[in-house]
Structure formats: structure tokens, C-alpha cells
Design an enzyme around this catalytic site. Structure first.
Site, mmCIF file in Angstrom:
data_model
loop_
_atom_site.group_PDB
_atom_site.id
_atom_site.type_symbol
_atom_site.label_atom_id
_atom_site.label_comp_id
_atom_site.label_asym_id
_atom_site.label_seq_id
_atom_site.Cartn_x
_atom_site.Cartn_y
_atom_site.Cartn_z
ATOM 1 C CG HIS A 443 -2.060 -0.984 1.137
ATOM 2 N ND1 HIS A 443 -3.280 -0.695 0.579
ATOM 3 C CD2 HIS A 443 -2.123 -2.280 1.541
ATOM 4 C CE1 HIS A 443 -4.065 -1.771 0.656
ATOM 5 N NE2 HIS A 443 -3.377 -2.749 1.225
ATOM 6 C CG ASP A 515 -3.350 -3.886 4.848
ATOM 7 O OD1 ASP A 515 -2.460 -3.052 5.088
ATOM 8 O OD2 ASP A 515 -4.406 -3.600 4.257
ATOM 9 C CD GLU A 516 -5.758 -5.798 0.980
ATOM 10 O OE1 GLU A 516 -6.781 -6.361 0.575
ATOM 11 O OE2 GLU A 516 -5.625 -4.553 0.993
ATOM 12 C CB ALA A 517 2.713 -6.869 1.576
#
Length: 810
Positions: A443, A515-517
Site C-alpha cells: 500500500h 496488510d495485502e503485501a
């Protein structure tokens, strides 16, 4: 007349009377303007359709499970469906001809865009009652009939279907009288742990009431209380340290003053006819007591202008404290920016429900919202000002198909350090701790777009040919960006940013996202996040991250895992092995960008496989959500508002409230004392209060939102228009749904038209404003006249409010 605070807006087969009332008040009201509803009968209302016989012009596919008899079987799980033509009807023949007060049509999905409700005394000759045209589906229509003579048949005659399918009605209810007024409720949210009503004479606030702050730490909550009460009451309410005045409000803060074992936020509130006493160990505990006292006062106390109301408080004894220490709300300012005044308004709406954490999602792929200064030591030569001068000007724009994300382009902007300090200060006044989030190592596209030195070999995405930085991203794509684990500039940059954010943040927490890497290898992810964790610990802060970071080297006994989706076992392991605490934000129960109603045109449905309604946000247990950990390891709960399509304060409020209130009670009230029906009953009282505040909330359909009215007494000269005015709060109701009459003490009756500055619209994401009813009657004789307003809508008992007009000689 109160003026709302200025805020930016854009089961069982046979239903109970209480269940019917809940749908009725929250439904779409349609009231013909020709006649007034009769007074409520003493006996319980009867659904005459239940003993009637239903027939229809057609049945979809001639299937037995779609026949007309499904509309009056008392089961909302069944339905009548027509064939695929506009000119279809369904009707109910009553067992015995009877007068009809109102009709309720429940459309599960294939609604009518345009239909007429008709009645007949013989099944042959029909009388049109109301033509109904609506722009949302599914829905419930409540239609006033008010027949003066008995009818034998009631029919829905369709004119235009919602789409290519036929009409569908799950229940066709025909009621013989209005619903009774709802039982009184104190409307306290969250529900206190312990409350008893003594039955004594209520306390009355008066012009000479002082607010007495006992103890040095009592001044702030006492001042907060006085500031709340002054605009609507018009009273001075001086904050003093001692007073001999009668009927004081006393705020006392000191060791041992609150409930035993609940020093952090517990409070006691005792109301007698002679005094109000709030006692707590801490200022935040006293502030919680202030918010409860606020809700015990009439809703008109939320007005920005003076209201002529009886400022009474019931005699109660309350001992209260939270179940969990963390009751938070997250505001995504990265995808679309919220200026300081909108953040403050968002705080205002939530603080009254004892929300005590403001989690600011300050950075993401779409934008960077916090200023960072260039440090004296800067080996990589990074210009940190580019973060805001470049990526402070980016936000959500269009999706990959070129379609607009949300109702408008995302708002750009950023917070200066002074702006951030003001948010922290204002949040603190409202009992909130700010939790800043810098989302890393994924992100991170906004940082990569602004800072050339971060665009090294291991970073992603790559700059375009000839460019030094990654391209800006205004889509909703996530998981494609990462910092470079092998670059010294990564760690220099992150250390500098976290150091400055930590210095600006007095609270104990620093959120690093995590998150969401998806494009970061596990080895690189672990290397970076382990380093970031250690940096936060070195700054004296407790690190917080989304649950993907649960398996990293969390500082022992000084880390928080925020769960949103995925592996709960990893979270449990972080608790048992690293002594971590848990904040719960499970998407089906706390994500407010998910639709709360299928009629909403925008919003996600992935978390619940459809709308995530108010009941989903309320009916869950944080204490058992993560397996194999004790409730003591749960720090609390948090509502999360992401910004993919939500723009500006009005939309943020519309998607958050009332679901945020449900989260507040989940975090405050013991599990054994929570009940959804009881919650919605108390919540129904809050609708008018939010309306007076000018908060743009969603009028949830399974809440029986209550209506209230108040008049403003005036003095006029003989022959001059009275200008007598009433204010009415009725959440989810449009002007056309209400009829109003005023009966004067001299026998005259006026039919008046309520007006509103804002009509409700689900597609436009707005709730209605309060209504004004204005009489311009003139009086020819001096004297005192009382006018009693009666406001009616289909199927409901009227709401009444008196006022006095004093007429003086010219």
C-alpha cells in the site's frame, strides 16, 4: 424552534404487532391528502388480510409457490409473483366487509415502480386510494386508506414493473386501525452495565444551575458538559469549584470515585430532584458519564439555538464501565481526503456513543495525507516535502474500466503538522486517542510516486520509461506495491516518517499497516516488518498492524494485532507466543463501506455475500471470535470506513451510522446484557437526536424510528401573522408522507404543510432533515391561545405538541 447543527450533508409466520410497528415506522409512507386518520382504537390492531382470500391476474410461470395466497399467509419467506407484463394486479377479499385504516405492501425484490392502491365494496367497482411511484427496491410501502365506509376488497393494480420480471409481494397487510404509540424508552446507547430508576421526582435544569467541578481533573469534563448544554438551554451554566446554589450538577474526579476496579473509564451517575452527581476516577470516566447524562435529557438539547423545552432528567442511579478498553473507528483519509472540520464532525457524532479511538489511515496507494519535514541528517537526500506536494494531490479517480469511483473524484489534500495537532487535541477533548497509520511495506504507491529514492530495484511498481517514480494510482487496486527490502533508503525513510509521527502523537499506538503485501516475498516482508516493529518499539510506542503481520517478530507484550479477514490461528499464536493484544475489525461485522441495504447503489457485498446490515454489526461476540485465547487478550473492537467510493462527511456518516453505534455497544456492554431487539428499541430514540444534530445517518428499515415534535411559543400583535412554529423529527420520512393539523383553544382548526430542507433519498445517500410546521394565523382579539399540533402518517398514532401564542393589543 430548534435548528439542527450545521453539518455538511449530501422469524415467525405470524408477525407480532411490535414487529409490524418496526417496519411501519421505517417504511416508505404514502398518505393521500384527502382525509385524516381516525384516532387509535383501544383494542389491538388487526390484520384483516389474514382471514381474507387472495387472488391475482396472473402467476409467474404458473408455479404453485408463486400463487396469490402467498401474500396473506403471514410468512415473509413466501411471495406472489406475476407474469411479465405491467398490467397485473393482486387483491384480497376480506372475510367480512370492514373499515380499513392502512395497507402495508412488502416488496422483496421485483417492486412496482408505479401502482395504484384500490378499494371496493363489491369487487366490481373500484375506488383509487393512492397512486404510488417509487425509485427504490426492495421496500415496504405503507398506504393510508382511512375508509369512511366498510370495504370488501383491496387491490394493488400495477402500472409499471421494476424490471423485466413480474411484480412480487411477500405480504399484503390490511389493518383496521393505527398502530399504538411505542412504549417509552430511555434510549441509552451503549446500554449501561447497571441502571435503576428510583421513581423519584425528575431533576430540572434551571437558569441558575451551576456545574461544579470537584477535583483538578474534573474541570475538562465539566466544561465539556456546560458547552453541550448552553446553546439549546440558553443558560449560563458557570463551571465553578464550589457552589451553594440549589440543584447543581456536580462532576467529581478522584481516586476511588468510580466503580471499583474500573478506574480507567468507569463512572457513577446519580440523579435526584436536588442534584446530578457524576463521579469517576479519571476525566475520561467522567466524560463517559457526561455522555450518558446527555442522552437522558430531551433530544432538543442537541439544538444550536435556544429551545423552550422542559429540561428534565429522570431520577436514576447508574454504575457503568466498558467491556473493552478499545472502541474505535477508522477513517480512511488516504483514498479520499477529509479536511479538519469534517474529521471534527465525524468525531462529534461518534463521541456521544463512547467511541474512544480514532484510527486515521493516513497513507495508501492513492494518496499521502500527513506532512513530514526534512531532517537535519538525510543521507539519502530524500525531499520529504514531496510526499504532500506530489501525493497530497492524488486520490481515488477511476477504476480500470474508466468508470468513476464513487459519486465524484476523490478529494485531495493533506494535514500540516498543525492540522494533525488540532485533530489530536480535539479528539482528546472528546475522550478519543488518535491511532495514526502509515501503511507499509505494501500500500505504498503514493510514497513511491513522490520519492525517487524509494524506486530501487526491489520496489514495485516500476516507473514508466524515462520517469523517476512509480505512476500515480487512482483505482481501487491493492496488493501490487511494495518497498524494497534490500535498499537502505527504505529503512531510512520509514524510520524518519515513524519518528516524526510518533513525536506528533501523544497516544501510545503507532499503526504500520502490514496488510495485502501480495507482491512482497515472505522473506522480504518479514525482514522489513521485523525492522519496522523494532523501530516503533524504540520510539516508546506500541506497534499495531493488520493481522497479516501477526507472524512477524512482534515486540514481546507490546504489540496489537488488528484482525480484519483471514487466518485467526495466526492471531491466536501472536497472543500466546508474543503476548499480543487483539483489536477486532472482522469485515462482515465492522466494515461500513459494505452495503447495509440492498437498495444502496454503492457499496461492497463481498464480506457478507450481500448487505452487511445493522444486525450483522451487532450480533457477534468479540470475546469468542478468535479461538483459543482469553477475552482479556482482546483489547477491543473497531469500525472501519474505507474510502474506495465514499466521498466527504455526509456519505461517511450515512455508511457509518447507525452501524458504528452497534459497534460501540458491542465494545461496551457485557455480552449477556446485549439483545438486538432491545438495542433497536433504544436506537429508535436516537434518530431524532441525530436529526437535530444534523447528522446524515441511514434510517435502517428494521428500526422503529420514533417521531417527536416541539413548538415554539410566540408573542404577536393583534392582526399580525402568528408565526407559530413547530419542529418535527421523523427519520426516513418525506414531506409528502406527513399531514399536519393544528387545533386552537378557540376552536379553530388549521391544516398545515410540513416542510423540510432535505428530503430522504437512498440513491443520493441522505436522510431527511427535521420538518417545520408554520402557522401564519392572525388573531383579532388579545389573549392567550394554545395551538396543539397533530402530525400523522399512514398507520401510526399521531404525534402531538402544544405551543402558546400570546396576542397583545396593537
Amino acid at each position: 424552534m430548534p435548528i439542527p447543527r450545521s453539518r455538511p450533508v449530501p422469524g415467525s409466520r405470524r408477525r407480532s404487532i411490535a414487529a409490524h410497528l418496526a417496519v411501519l415506522i421505517a417504511a416508505t409512507f404514502v398518505a393521500p391528502a384527502t382525509s385524516a386518520a381516525p384516532a387509535a382504537a383501544a383494542t389491538a390492531p388487526v390484520n384483516l388480510a389474514r382471514t381474507g382470500a387472495a387472488t391475482a391476474s396472473s402467476v409467474e410461470l404458473d408455479r404453485a409457490d408463486f400463487v396469490a395466497a402467498q401474500v396473506n399467509d403471514g410468512d415473509r419467506g413466501t411471495r406472489w409473483s406475476s407474469k411479465y407484463q405491467d398490467d397485473n394486479w393482486v387483491q384480497v377479499r376480506l372475510a367480512t366487509a370492514a373499515t380499513v385504516d392502512h395497507v402495508v405492501l412488502s416488496w422483496p425484490n421485483a417492486c412496482a415502480r408505479d401502482f395504484t392502491l384500490q378499494t371496493s365494496a363489491n369487487g366490481t367497482t373500484w375506488t383509487d386510494v393512492a397512486r404510488v411511484q417509487r425509485d427504490t427496491c426492495p421496500r415496504t410501502d405503507v398506504i393510508a386508506v382511512n375508509s369512511s365506509q366498510p370495504v370488501s376488497h383491496v387491490r394493488m393494480q400495477g402500472h409499471q414493473r421494476w424490471a423485466g420480471y413480474g411484480y412480487s409481494i411477500s405480504e399484503f397487510e390490511i389493518w383496521n386501525t393505527t398502530m399504538p404509540a411505542p412504549a417509552p424508552s430511555r434510549g441509552l446507547l451503549p446500554r449501561p452495565v447497571s441502571m435503576s430508576e428510583t421513581g423519584g421526582t425528575p431533576y430540572t435544569l434551571n437558569r441558575n444551575t451551576p456545574v461544579v467541578a470537584v477535583g483538578p481533573q474534573a474541570t475538562a469534563p465539566a466544561t465539556y458538559l456546560a458547552g453541550l448544554l448552553r446553546p439549546a438551554t440558553g443558560y449560563g451554566l458557570p463551571v465553578v469549584t464550589r457552589s451553594s446554589a440549589p440543584a447543581p450538577i456536580v462532576v467529581e474526579v478522584g481516586a476511588g470515585k468510580g466503580p471499583a476496579g474500573q478506574a480507567a473509564e468507569g463512572y457513577r451517575l446519580v440523579v435526584t430532584t436536588a442534584k446530578i452527581q457524576i463521579s469517576a476516577d479519571t476525566p475520561n470516566g467522567a466524560l463517559n458519564g457526561v455522555q450518558t447524562l446527555r442522552q437522558l435529557l430531551p433530544q432538543w438539547v442537541e439544538s444550536d439555538t435556544v429551545v423552550d423545552a422542559p429540561w428534565t432528567v429522570p431520577a436514576v442511579t447508574i454504575s457503568d464501565h466498558p467491556r473493552f478498553a478499545h472502541r474505535g473507528m477508522m477513517l480512511d483519509v488516504a483514498r479520499s481526503f477529509y479536511p479538519v472540520h469534517e474529521v471534527k464532525a465525524y468525531i462529534d457524532a461518534a463521541a456521544q456513543y463512547k467511541i474512544n479511538r480514532l484510527h486515521l489511515h493516513l497513507t495508501d496507494d492513492q494518496g499521502w495525507r500527513i506532512a513530514v519535514d526534512n531532517p537535519a541528517s538525510n543521507p539519502a537526500g530524500i525531499d520529504y516535502g514531496l510526499l504532500t506536494s506530489v501525493s497530497g494531490r492524488t486520490a481515488m479517480t477511476y477504476n480500470d474500466n474508466g468508470q468513476l469511483m464513487g459519486t465524484e473524484l476523490g478529494v485531495t489534500g493533506f494535514y500540516t503538522k498543525a492540522d494533525y495537532a488540532e485533530i489530536v487535541r480535539y479528539a482528546g477533548l472528546n475522550g478519543m486517542t488518535v491511532v495514526p497509520e502509515i501503511d507499509i511495506p505494501g500500500h505504498t504507491n503514493a510514497a513511491l510516486h513522490a520519492i525517487p529514492q524509494l524506486n530501487t530495484a526491489g520496489a514495485a511498481p516500476k516507473p514508466a520509461t524515462g520517469a523517476q517514480t512509480a505512476p500515480a494510482n487512482g483505482t481501487g487496486n491493492v496488493g501490487y506495491s511494495t518497498l524494497d527490502a534490500a535498499s537502505p533508503a527504505t529503512y531510512e525513510f520509514v524510520t524518519q516518517v515513524l519518528t516524526q509521527i510518533a513525536a506528533m502523537t501523544p497516544g501510545p499506538y503507532l499503526h504500520i499497516g502490514g496488510d495485502e503485501a501480495h507482491v512482497t516475498s515472505r522473506a522480504n516482508y518479514t525482514t522489513m516488518v521485523d525492522s519496522f516493529n523494532a523501530t516503533v518499539a524504540s520510539l516508546g510506542k506500541t506497534v499495531v498492524g493488520w493481522n497479516e503481520y501477526a507472524g512477524t517478530a512482534l515486540p514481546q507484550d507490546k504489540a496489537v494485532v488488528q484482525y480484519w479477514n483471514g487466518d485467526r490461528t495466526a492471531v491466536a499464536n501472536a497472543v500466546t507466543r508474543r503476548g499480543a493484544k487483539v483489536v477486532l475489525s472482522p469485515a462482515p461485522h465492522t466494515y461500513v463501506p459494505q452495503k447495509q441495504d440492498s437498495r444502496q447503489p454503492l457499496g461492497g457485498t463481498w464480506a457478507c455475500g450481500g448487505p452487511c446490515g445493522l444486525d450483522r454489526h451487532y450480533n457477534w461476540d468479540p470475546g469468542t471470535f478468535i479461538p483459543n485465547i482469553a477475552e482479556t487478550s482482546v483489547l477491543g473492537v473497531e469500525s472501519a470506513l474505507w474510502g474506495e467510493f465514499i466521498r466527504r462527511l455526509g456519505q461517511a456518516q450515512y455508511y457509518s451510522l447507525p452501524r458504528l453505534i452497534a459497534t460501540a455497544e458491542v465494545g461496551w456492554t457485557p455480552q449477556a446484557q446485549r439483545d438486538y431487539a432491545d438495542f433497536t428499541t433504544r436506537l429508535s430514540v436516537a434518530g431524532g437526536r441525530l436529526t437535530v444534530q444534523g447528522v446524515n445517518f441511514f434510517p435502517t428499515t428494521d428500526v422503529a424510528w420514533r417521531r417527536q415534535a416541539i413548538g415554539r411559543s410566540v408573542t404577536v400583535a393583534v392582526g399580525a401573522p402568528a408565526g407559530a412554529a413547530w419542529t418535527v423529527t421523523a427519520p426516513g420520512v418525506s414531506t409528502a408522507d406527513l399531514t399536519a393539523t393544528v387545533t386552537w383553544s378557540d376552536g379553530q382548526v388549521e391544516a398545515l404543510t410540513p416542510t423540510a430542507t432535505r428530503e430522504p433519498s437512498i440513491p443520493a445517500m441522505r436522510v431527511n432533515s427535521a420538518f417545520t410546521v408554520l402557522s401564519r394565523r392572525t388573531f383579532g382579539t388579545p389573549g392567550t391561545y394554545t395551538g396543539t399540533l397533530s402530525v400523522r402518517s399512514a398507520g401510526l398514532a399521531p404525534v402531538e405538541a402544544p405551543l402558546t401564542v400570546t396576542v397583545r393589543a396593537a
